[in-house]
Scaffold this motif. Structure first.
Motif, PDB file in Angstrom:
ATOM      1  N   ARG A 185      41.742  54.963  24.711  1.00 52.30           N
ATOM      2  CA  ARG A 185      41.612  56.079  25.654  1.00 52.30           C
ATOM      3  C   ARG A 185      41.724  57.411  24.913  1.00 52.30           C
ATOM      4  O   ARG A 185      40.990  58.360  25.204  1.00 52.30           O
ATOM      5  N   ASN A 186      42.618  57.473  23.947  1.00 51.70           N
ATOM      6  CA  ASN A 186      42.745  58.691  23.148  1.00 51.70           C
ATOM      7  C   ASN A 186      41.425  58.993  22.441  1.00 51.70           C
ATOM      8  O   ASN A 186      40.946  60.131  22.437  1.00 51.70           O
ATOM      9  N   LYS A 187      40.827  57.962  21.841  1.00 50.35           N
ATOM     10  CA  LYS A 187      39.556  58.134  21.142  1.00 50.35           C
ATOM     11  C   LYS A 187      38.483  58.658  22.089  1.00 50.35           C
ATOM     12  O   LYS A 187      37.739  59.592  21.759  1.00 50.35           O
ATOM     13  N   LEU A 188      38.390  58.045  23.274  1.00 50.48           N
ATOM     14  CA  LEU A 188      37.353  58.440  24.219  1.00 50.48           C
ATOM     15  C   LEU A 188      37.517  59.885  24.649  1.00 50.48           C
ATOM     16  O   LEU A 188      36.552  60.661  24.653  1.00 50.48           O
ATOM     17  N   TRP A 189      38.742  60.287  24.976  1.00 49.42           N
ATOM     18  CA  TRP A 189      38.955  61.659  25.448  1.00 49.42           C
ATOM     19  C   TRP A 189      38.755  62.678  24.339  1.00 49.42           C
ATOM     20  O   TRP A 189      38.234  63.768  24.575  1.00 49.42           O
ATOM     21  N   ARG A 190      39.145  62.337  23.130  1.00 51.73           N
ATOM     22  CA  ARG A 190      38.922  63.273  22.026  1.00 51.73           C
ATOM     23  C   ARG A 190      37.423  63.441  21.775  1.00 51.73           C
ATOM     24  O   ARG A 190      36.954  64.539  21.455  1.00 51.73           O
ATOM     25  N   PHE A 191      36.676  62.353  21.898  1.00 51.18           N
ATOM     26  CA  PHE A 191      35.223  62.414  21.751  1.00 51.18           C
ATOM     27  C   PHE A 191      34.609  63.297  22.848  1.00 51.18           C
ATOM     28  O   PHE A 191      33.781  64.174  22.570  1.00 51.18           O
ATOM     29  N   LEU A 192      35.024  63.092  24.089  1.00 48.03           N
ATOM     30  CA  LEU A 192      34.497  63.896  25.188  1.00 48.03           C
ATOM     31  C   LEU A 192      34.862  65.371  25.014  1.00 48.03           C
ATOM     32  O   LEU A 192      34.049  66.261  25.292  1.00 48.03           O
ATOM     33  N   ASP A 193      36.064  65.622  24.530  1.00 48.99           N
ATOM     34  CA  ASP A 193      36.471  67.013  24.274  1.00 48.99           C
ATOM     35  C   ASP A 193      35.597  67.653  23.199  1.00 48.99           C
ATOM     36  O   ASP A 193      35.211  68.822  23.298  1.00 48.99           O
ATOM     37  N   ALA A 194      35.270  66.869  22.149  1.00 47.33           N
ATOM     38  CA  ALA A 194      34.435  67.395  21.058  1.00 47.33           C
ATOM     39  C   ALA A 194      33.043  67.743  21.570  1.00 47.33           C
ATOM     40  O   ALA A 194      32.477  68.782  21.207  1.00 47.33           O
ATOM     41  N   ALA A 195      32.481  66.889  22.413  1.00 51.40           N
ATOM     42  CA  ALA A 195      31.151  67.157  22.967  1.00 51.40           C
ATOM     43  C   ALA A 195      31.182  68.365  23.897  1.00 51.40           C
ATOM     44  O   ALA A 195      30.323  69.250  23.828  1.00 51.40           O
ATOM     45  N   SER A 196      32.176  68.404  24.754  1.00 51.40           N
ATOM     46  CA  SER A 196      32.290  69.495  25.729  1.00 51.40           C
ATOM     47  C   SER A 196      32.485  70.841  25.044  1.00 51.40           C
ATOM     48  O   SER A 196      31.999  71.872  25.522  1.00 51.40           O
ATOM     49  N   SER A 197      33.163  70.838  23.902  1.00 54.32           N
ATOM     50  CA  SER A 197      33.475  72.096  23.215  1.00 54.32           C
ATOM     51  C   SER A 197      32.230  72.818  22.715  1.00 54.32           C
ATOM     52  O   SER A 197      32.273  74.023  22.461  1.00 54.32           O
ATOM     53  N   ILE A 198      31.118  72.097  22.561  1.00 54.78           N
ATOM     54  CA  ILE A 198      29.874  72.748  22.122  1.00 54.78           C
ATOM     55  C   ILE A 198      28.842  72.783  23.249  1.00 54.78           C
ATOM     56  O   ILE A 198      27.643  72.958  23.002  1.00 54.78           O
ATOM     57  N   GLY A 199      29.302  72.587  24.474  1.00 60.79           N
ATOM     58  CA  GLY A 199      28.437  72.765  25.629  1.00 60.79           C
ATOM     59  C   GLY A 199      27.650  71.559  26.073  1.00 60.79           C
ATOM     60  O   GLY A 199      26.774  71.677  26.946  1.00 60.79           O
ATOM     61  N   ILE A 200      27.929  70.392  25.523  1.00 62.80           N
ATOM     62  CA  ILE A 200      27.228  69.171  25.929  1.00 62.80           C
ATOM     63  C   ILE A 200      27.959  68.559  27.119  1.00 62.80           C
ATOM     64  O   ILE A 200      29.182  68.403  27.089  1.00 62.80           O
ATOM     65  N   GLN A 201      27.215  68.173  28.146  1.00 64.27           N
ATOM     66  CA  GLN A 201      27.823  67.696  29.386  1.00 64.27           C
ATOM     67  C   GLN A 201      27.766  66.187  29.577  1.00 64.27           C
ATOM     68  O   GLN A 201      28.407  65.656  30.479  1.00 64.27           O
ATOM     69  N   PHE A 202      27.011  65.496  28.734  1.00 62.42           N
ATOM     70  CA  PHE A 202      26.897  64.043  28.854  1.00 62.42           C
ATOM     71  C   PHE A 202      27.255  63.390  27.520  1.00 62.42           C
ATOM     72  O   PHE A 202      27.036  63.971  26.455  1.00 62.42           O
ATOM     73  N   ALA A 203      27.798  62.172  27.601  1.00 62.82           N
ATOM     74  CA  ALA A 203      28.220  61.483  26.386  1.00 62.82           C
ATOM     75  C   ALA A 203      28.082  59.976  26.570  1.00 62.82           C
ATOM     76  O   ALA A 203      28.098  59.462  27.695  1.00 62.82           O
ATOM     77  N   TRP A 204      27.967  59.281  25.431  1.00 62.78           N
ATOM     78  CA  TRP A 204      27.801  57.820  25.453  1.00 62.78           C
ATOM     79  C   TRP A 204      28.668  57.196  24.375  1.00 62.78           C
ATOM     80  O   TRP A 204      28.718  57.665  23.241  1.00 62.78           O
ATOM     81  N   ALA A 205      29.355  56.115  24.760  1.00 66.12           N
ATOM     82  CA  ALA A 205      30.133  55.318  23.807  1.00 66.12           C
ATOM     83  C   ALA A 205      29.874  53.850  24.100  1.00 66.12           C
ATOM     84  O   ALA A 205      29.863  53.430  25.266  1.00 66.12           O
ATOM     85  N   ASP A 206      29.670  53.052  23.057  1.00 68.44           N
ATOM     86  CA  ASP A 206      29.268  51.661  23.268  1.00 68.44           C
ATOM     87  C   ASP A 206      30.362  50.812  23.891  1.00 68.44           C
ATOM     88  O   ASP A 206      30.081  49.763  24.473  1.00 68.44           O
ATOM     89  N   THR A 207      31.603  51.232  23.806  1.00 66.76           N
ATOM     90  CA  THR A 207      32.694  50.446  24.362  1.00 66.76           C
ATOM     91  C   THR A 207      32.675  50.411  25.884  1.00 66.76           C
ATOM     92  O   THR A 207      32.999  49.395  26.498  1.00 66.76           O
TER      93      THR A 207
END
Length: 302
Positions: free
Chosen positions: A118-140
């Motif tokens: 869960r930590n990994k997923l949220w950190r990834f979403l935060d990284a995407a959001s920080s540059i203005g991206i609103q959608f994200a995908w993770a294979d898990t």
């Protein structure tokens, strides 16, 4: 034509499910299409001259220049600029957020980082959001693995999904700093080869989610990737040529499932075979090589 191109692109070239970051929930392609349809109507149709003026001098799609006088090519270029999502490349851990959990995912203030997945997923979403991206995908968590059809589509489409992403975030869970990243297991896994080659832009982060390289795109750093710069300097085009070189890149990489050693090469080679877990590595490679030979009609590629 622009809306038709949007529909085709979203329904065929982006993942089946994405996480909509502002609401932290899993959505399907219909949601994504409607989201960007509204954006097009507001931003492009509402101010067409601004879009014309903002076009680069030589617009390209996957490295190939387009003819700006061709309306269909121009529409496809605009769609790819607008429909953006981030994608995660990583090594699986024991505790990962699953598809069923992601359907109802939420982020309570003090418990969001209670376990590593869960930590990994949220950190990834935060990284995407920080540059203005609103959608994200993770294979898990973005593949319904209970559906054999969706799993098969995901495996056979994954190269394109990474290729069409606006940003690929590579999480190196065994890396502290740039000098030790070459020892990270990520560089020895089968699936991560295409995850290195396919995206147009990559950013490497260490185990604590700190940037390892200050550049805009880490694919430009041969020291980091261990792949010749001339291969990464331009968008990678899946082909069945230079198969010996590509097999050498993959030779020392490992996969958990034996068949994945073959399936993970489909996208890089530009061929497609149906997945059949349980057939074994030898049978999977036999079908892969047959697909390659059928594609080029030239036994010398072997």
């Amino acid at each position: 034509m622009l809306l038709d191109e949007l529909s085709y692109y979203v329904q065929n070239e982006v993942p089946v499910h994405l996480i909509y970051i502002p609401q932290s929930r899993l959505v399907d392609r219909n949601f994504v299409e409607e989201h960007f349809r509204n954006h097009l109507l507001r931003e492009v149709y509402g101010n067409p001259s601004r879009w014309r003026e903002s076009l680069p001098a030589r617009p390209k799609i996957l490295g190939k220049p387009i003819d700006v006088t061709d309306e269909r090519q121009l529409c496809r270029f605009i769609i790819r600029q607008i429909v953006t999502y981030a994608i995660l490349s990583h090594r699986w851990e024991q505790e990962e957020v699953t598809y069923s959990e992601c359907i109802s995912i939420y982020k309570p203030p003090e418990t969001a980082y209670n376990f590593s997945g869960r930590n990994k997923l949220w950190r990834f979403l935060d990284a995407a959001s920080s540059i203005g991206i609103q959608f994200a995908w993770a294979d898990t968590c973005c593949i319904d693995k209970s559906s054999s059809a969706e799993l098969d589509e995901a495996i056979r489409s994954m190269f394109r999904w990474y290729q069409n992403s606006a940003l690929c975030v590579v999480h190196l869970a065994q890396t502290n700093f740039l000098g030790d990243m070459h020892r990270d297991e990520w560089f020895n896994r089968g699936w991560t080869l295409q995850e290195l080659l396919a995206p147009s832009r990559i950013k490497f982060v260490n185990k604590d989610w700190e940037l390892l390289v200050g550049a805009y795109n880490d694919k430009d750093n041969r020291k980091v990737t261990q792949i010749p710069l001339e291969v990464l300097a331009e968008p990678f085009v899946p082909k069945t040529d230079k198969i010996n070189t590509k097999m050498r890149w993959a030779a020392l990489r490992k996969t958990t499932r034996a068949e994945d050693s073959a399936y993970s090469l489909m996208g890089m080679l530009g061929v497609s075979i149906r997945t059949a877990y349980g057939e074994g590595r030898t049978r999977a490679f036999h079908r892969l090589i047959k697909a390659v030979v059928d594609d080029v009609k030239d036994l010398s590629v072997l």
